[in-house]
Design an enzyme around this catalytic site. Structure first.
Site, PDB file in Angstrom:
ATOM      1  N   HIS A 214       0.558  -1.375   0.109  1.00  0.00           N
ATOM      2  CA  HIS A 214      -0.286  -0.278  -0.439  1.00  0.00           C
ATOM      3  C   HIS A 214       0.508   1.249  -0.618  1.00  0.00           C
ATOM      4  O   HIS A 214       0.371   2.591  -0.310  1.00  0.00           O
ATOM      5  CB  HIS A 214      -1.702  -0.027   1.020  1.00  0.00           C
ATOM      6  N   ASP A 215       2.054   1.077   1.067  1.00  0.00           N
ATOM      7  CA  ASP A 215       2.929   2.529   0.751  1.00  0.00           C
ATOM      8  C   ASP A 215       3.740   3.049  -0.405  1.00  0.00           C
ATOM      9  O   ASP A 215       4.859   3.356   0.403  1.00  0.00           O
ATOM     10  CB  ASP A 215       3.229   2.650   1.837  1.00  0.00           C
ATOM     11  N   LYS A 218       5.720   5.623  -1.526  1.00  0.00           N
ATOM     12  CA  LYS A 218       6.781   5.958  -0.773  1.00  0.00           C
ATOM     13  C   LYS A 218       8.418   6.258  -0.793  1.00  0.00           C
ATOM     14  O   LYS A 218       8.368   7.189  -0.966  1.00  0.00           O
ATOM     15  CB  LYS A 218       6.409   5.948   1.384  1.00  0.00           C
ATOM     16  N   HIS A 243       1.717   9.834  -2.532  1.00  0.00           N
ATOM     17  CA  HIS A 243       2.485   8.651  -2.750  1.00  0.00           C
ATOM     18  C   HIS A 243       1.694   7.684  -2.675  1.00  0.00           C
ATOM     19  O   HIS A 243       1.779   6.281  -3.248  1.00  0.00           O
ATOM     20  CB  HIS A 243       2.822   7.994  -0.844  1.00  0.00           C
ATOM     21  N   HIS A 267      -6.383   3.127  -0.575  1.00  0.00           N
ATOM     22  CA  HIS A 267      -6.485   2.967   1.372  1.00  0.00           C
ATOM     23  C   HIS A 267      -6.701   3.827   1.975  1.00  0.00           C
ATOM     24  O   HIS A 267      -6.641   3.909   3.277  1.00  0.00           O
ATOM     25  CB  HIS A 267      -4.931   1.964   1.048  1.00  0.00           C
TER      26      HIS A 267
HETATM   27 FE   LIG Z   1      -0.274   5.492   3.134  1.00  0.00          FE
HETATM   28 FE   LIG Z   2       0.958   2.490   5.893  1.00  0.00          FE
END
Ligand SMILES: [Fe+2]
Ligand SMILES: [Fe+2]
Length: 377
Positions: A214-215, A218, A243, A267
């Site tokens: 999900h991240d 980043k 992100h 998300h």
């Molecule tokens: Fe996130």
């Molecule tokens: Fe997260």
């Protein structure tokens, strides 16, 4: 196809010995081997004990009709062509025999050269049919084999992708100290809720991949913002929010990850429509992302932050309940609340204390034989 007709073994059936002699002599001259019999009974006996390339039979036989024999030969040896010899008055019956599958019919008195032509044409067409069938079955086998190879290759590619993505997820965790173990834990949390609402195997897989990654976006956020200990300025916040799109762009380029990409993109959406990036509301948000929102909150609340210590799971449950209908899908909140606290504690402990088992830990955590990798594949 189109090869010269090979020497054939022909069964000649006619009650008249003179006709049989004429026919067999001419066929022998054409290089074929003949066996002659005078009635259907004898023909059947020969057909049972020997193999023939073609049957040449009179329409009228002393014991049975040539048509009955034709039907039987068709059933017993569909690859043996059957040529009928008939007198002028029986043309209608001869046509009938063609409908039943005879290769040709010849009128009596038989013109011998025409007969040889007809016999050889029937043999050649049968030979072509057999070659074509062989070619088709070869083709089917080849297609089947290639399809199997392709599936194996796809599985290998998917496996490699997932290993790469797992490595990316791991690299992200190293960079963002605060979230150590976060992706692994939320993936476990999400899967438990997804199982509780009986998601399909495909959905579970998409949820596992999506929540784990999900991240991922980043990776594209500068350290100065990502690791900033103070709160972000409005400009930095806007940048930080990108992100989700960066992650989505990275993941959706891989066709088999498209369902997971939706979770990456959504998300941070909220049930009440105040989330980002699209401000989706209620069930416009994919179910995987609605599940994720609760899992993410549970993990955030129960993890240490530089500015506060981790709170208890009970506190997280209270907070999730308070946000029911605001940040979270109320139905999923109920599902979440029904899962015993001890369970979340166990997953958290395992995902944190035994990171080396992170990817394979699902089997133990859920008491199921599947490994986490199975959901990634
Ligand atoms: Fe996130
Ligand atoms: Fe997260």
């Amino acid at each position: 196809m189109g090869d010269p007709v090979r020497k054939a073994r022909i069964l000649v059936i006619d009650h008249d010995p003179a006709v049989r002699a004429l026919i067999t002599t001419r066929l022998l001259l054409a290089g074929h081997e003949c066996v002659e019999v005078e009635n259907a009974g004898e023909a059947e006996a020969r057909l049972k004990s020997q193999s023939f390339s073609l049957v040449l039979s009179a329409l009228h036989l002393p014991d049975r009709s040539g048509l009955d024999l034709l039907k039987e030969v068709q059933q017993r040896s569909p690859h043996v062509p059957f040529v009928i010899c008939t007198s002028e008055g029986d043309v209608q019956t001869a046509v009938e025999s063609m409908k039943l599958g005879a290769a040709d019919y010849l009128l009596k008195p038989v013109q011998l050269d025409l007969m040889v032509g007809s016999v050889e044409k029937a043999l050649q067409s049968e030979q072509s049919k057999i070659e074509l069938e062989g070619y088709q079955s070869n083709l089917e086998e080849t297609v089947e084999r290639r399809t199997r190879q392709l599936h194996t290759a796809i599985r290998r590619i998917e496996y490699t992708y997932d290993e790469t993505l797992a490595a990316l997820g791991g690299a992200l965790e190293l960079r963002d100290i605060e979230t150590q173990g976060h992706s692994r834990r939320v993936t476990h949390y999400c899967l438990e809720m997804a199982r509780a609402i009986h998601c399909s195997h495909e959905d579970l897989r998409a949820i596992a991949r999506g929540s784990f990654l999900h991240d991922l976006g980043k990776i594209g956020i500068p350290d100065a913002i990502l690791l900033k200990p103070d709160s972000l300025t409005p400009e930095e916040t806007i940048l930080m929010h990108t992100h989700v799109r960066i992650g989505y762009e990275l993941v959706c380029r891989i066709a088999f990850l498209t369902p997971a990409a939706q979770i990456v993109l959504t998300h941070h959406e909220r049930w009440d429509g105040t989330g980002y990036p699209q401000g989706l509301r209620g069930k416009e948000i994919p179910v995987g992302a609605r599940i994720f929102a609760i899992a993410d909150a549970l993990d955030a609340i129960t993890s240490d932050r530089p500015y506060r210590a981790a709170a208890s799971i009970e506190a997280a449950r209270d907070e999730v309940e308070r946000e029911s209908g605001h940040q979270f899908d109320p139905e999923l909140v109920q599902v979440f609340l029904q899962i015993p606290e001890a369970f979340w504690r166990k997953i958290r402990r395992e995902a944190t204390e035994r990171p080396q088992l992170a990817l394979a830990g699902l089997a133990e955590a859920f008491g199921k034989p599947e490994s986490f990798l199975e959901y990634l594949h």
